[in-house]
Enzyme design. Structure first.
Site: not given
Ligand code: VG1
Ligand code: CO
Length: 544
Positions: A113-114, A278, A280, A282-283, A377
């Site tokens: 992801s990010h 982001d 992947d 989804d954000r 998302k």
């Molecule tokens: C973070 C965010 C959470 C989100 C998750 C995955 O998790 O706070 O809200 O669902 O990333 O997002 P954490 O456990 O680091 O707080 V993504 O865009 O990585 O799939």
């Molecule tokens: Co993501």
């Protein structure tokens, strides 16, 4: 057809976090590391023989190699058919869309992801079930259990597939279809939004927007939908070509990491609308001219304006937000007379509510918004939702949000992250807070009185499953809150997240700076948790 059975020994650290298994690329490159986890996924599944699996990733470093390995392992493990994204690319929401459209058994999404990518960056893998959503905890626990006992994995000895050529191939007796997921995704968006009106807006001379896809997976989808299909001028989408290292940046759409876009939207002659997505896809981050929309407010505004959007004009069954997300949407739901659910952090907890028709829109404070159109998302979906609202209302982003506050009051909200801190000390900080919660009720902290304090626990209203220890909350009698959580997606040390929220009904006070408005709560958080001492940090790493 030659299937090799390879002996292996378990790794002890393959427990999926908030969103799949995330580790440094160098960890995934260890011999058997990826294979062990993939075989553990397959071992945990029942009835996958001959079925269809969806496979794709965000295009980061190691994506292509991992896809070739997984294809051969899927063939050796008896899958009938694999749908893989061209070039190995599929955004998280598009993968969810494809799983649902083709009624696949499940899907594997390769993404961190990010988190930054590249040889020194991170890699990740997660499993999605047949509803298109992230595997619920009982499934990820089963995968983890298999990973602790694994003794062998199976892989087909075969040549690599050409991932850049669309069409059907054979891998042993398994069919492989390389597809372009932009097409089914675009069709889905077209079924939800008023593309004619959005097109009118995007081609009018008065309106300009900028979408920064941060060299990540959304580029091809945004180019195709915004520029080619909806007629936005070429150049509307910037950083639109997915790169293995995301151009060296954090593909995280927030005020810190998407600062190029922020500079444009807060600069002279700024466009009317700005958005970022982001790694992947989804954000999303939403900006107006000289204006930032917090993700919590965005969810509330989408909910309040959903009747203007064709796909949602029939009304919403309910809404859901993660616990640390601000209560702005709760106020909209209360006025509309619909249910509002509060879940633990992570999209997997929305799956049952969406499947059961209890919630239509969902959101998280971490720049995540989505709906029942898929089970993830969806960044570009949120952008189109906003564009649809802007096209219908003919007002600016700022006007829309300010009038929303006038109606519902404003939830001042911020998250302070302390990244890569000492894991043991962070764990001790949380434990200390946990010990304190039973005695917090009635305590006076600054000008606030504690209404209650607990470690959030969630009972899924659909299947009754319970998830404990989801974050320490200190809730005050006026509804203000402080929440403490440790991240489940980081890969180095620990990341402490402190979530701060206060509610202001008085419109004459809505202009305050967020950090100033929250200053008393920030002070209380320090006083209660001794953050500086525990983390060794004077300041948070990231404030959103
Ligand atoms: C973070 C965010 C959470 C989100 C998750 C995955 O998790 O706070 O809200 O669902 O990333 O997002 P954490 O456990 O680091 O707080 V993504 O865009 O990585 O799939
Ligand atoms: Co993501």
């Amino acid at each position: 057809m030659n299937i090799a059975t390879i002996s292996t020994t378990p790794f002890t650290d393959q427990k999926p976090g908030t969103s799949g298994l995330r580790k440094a690329v160098t960890v995934f490159q260890k011999p058997h590391y990826l294979e062990n986890f993939v075989q553990s996924i397959f071992d945990s599944l029942e009835g996958s023989q001959g079925k269809t699996l969806v496979l794709g990733g965000d295009g980061r470093y190691y994506n292509r190699q991992a896809i070739q390995t997984i294809l051969k392992m899927a063939a050796a493990n008896g899958f009938g058919r694999i749908l893989v994204g061209r070039g190995g690319i599929m955004s998280t929401p598009a993968a969810s869309c494809v799983i649902r459209k083709y009624q696949a058994f499940g899907g594997i999404i390769l993404s961190a992801s990010h988190n930054p990518g590249g040889p020194e960056g991170d890699f990740g893998i997660k499993y999605n079930t047949s509803n298109g959503g992230p595997a619920p905890e009982k499934v990820t626990e089963a995968i983890y259990a298999c990973s602790k006992e694994i003794e062998q994995y199976k892989i087909l000895e075969a040549e690599d597939i050409d991932l850049d050529k669309l069409g059907e191939f054979k891998l042993g007796s398994m069919a492989v279809e390389v597809l372009d997921s932009v097409q089914p995704y675009t069709q889905l968006m077209e079924s939800l939004f008023d593309f004619d009106r959005i097109q009118e807006l995007l081609t009018s001379r008065q309106f300009r927007m900028c979408m920064d896809t941060m060299h990540a997976v959304t580029g091809p989808y945004a180019h195709s939908i915004l520029e080619h299909r909806l007629g936005a001028p070429a150049g509307t989408v910037v950083n639109g070509t997915p790169l293995e290292d995301f151009g060296g940046g954090h593909p995280d759409p927030n005020l810190v990491y998407a600062h190029d876009l922020v500079d444009i939207l807060f600069g002279e002659d700024a466009p009317a609308f700005g958005a970022a997505s982001d790694g992947d896809g989804d954000r999303n981050m939403i900006l107006g001219r000289h204006f930032f929309v917090t993700p919590s407010d965005s969810l509330a505004v989408l909910t309040a304006n959903a009747h203007l959007v064709p796909g949602y004009s029939q009304g919403l069954a309910g809404v859901a937000r993660s616990m640390p997300t601000s209560g702005a949407v709760d106020r909209v739901a209360a006025q509309a007379g619909i249910d509002c659910y509060e879940t633990p952090t992570g999209w997997k907890f929305f799956g049952n509510l969406l499947d059961a028709g209890k919630a239509t829109l969902c959101g998280e404070e971490s720049f995540g918004t989505g709906s029942n159109h898929v089970r993830e998302k969806d960044g570009l979906w949120a952008v189109l939702f906003w564009l649809n609202i802007l096209a219908v209302r003919g007002e600016s982003v700022e006007q829309i949000v300010r009038s929303h506050w006038q109606t519902y009051g404003r939830n001042f909200y911020s998250r302070h992250d302390y990244e890569e801190v000492d894991a043991q000390k962070a764990g001790e900080l949380m434990e200390r807070l946990r010990q304190m919660t039973p005695e917090m009720k009635g305590k006076q902290l600054g000008n606030y009185e504690v209404d209650y304090s607990d470690d959030f626990s969630y009972t899924d209203p659909v299947d009754g499953s319970v998830s404990n220890k989801q974050g320490i909350r200190i809730v005050f009698t006026d509804g203000s809150r402080i929440v403490f959580r440790l991240s489940g997606t980081g890969t180095k040390g620990a990341t402490l997240r402190v979530y701060l929220e206060s509610y202001e009904p008085d419109a004459s006070k809505h202009d305050q700076d967020t950090q100033k408005a929250l200053a008393p709560l920030i002070e209380i958080a320090e006083q209660v948790a001794q953050i500086k001492d525990s983390t060794g940090r004077e300041q948070p790493t990231v404030i959103t």
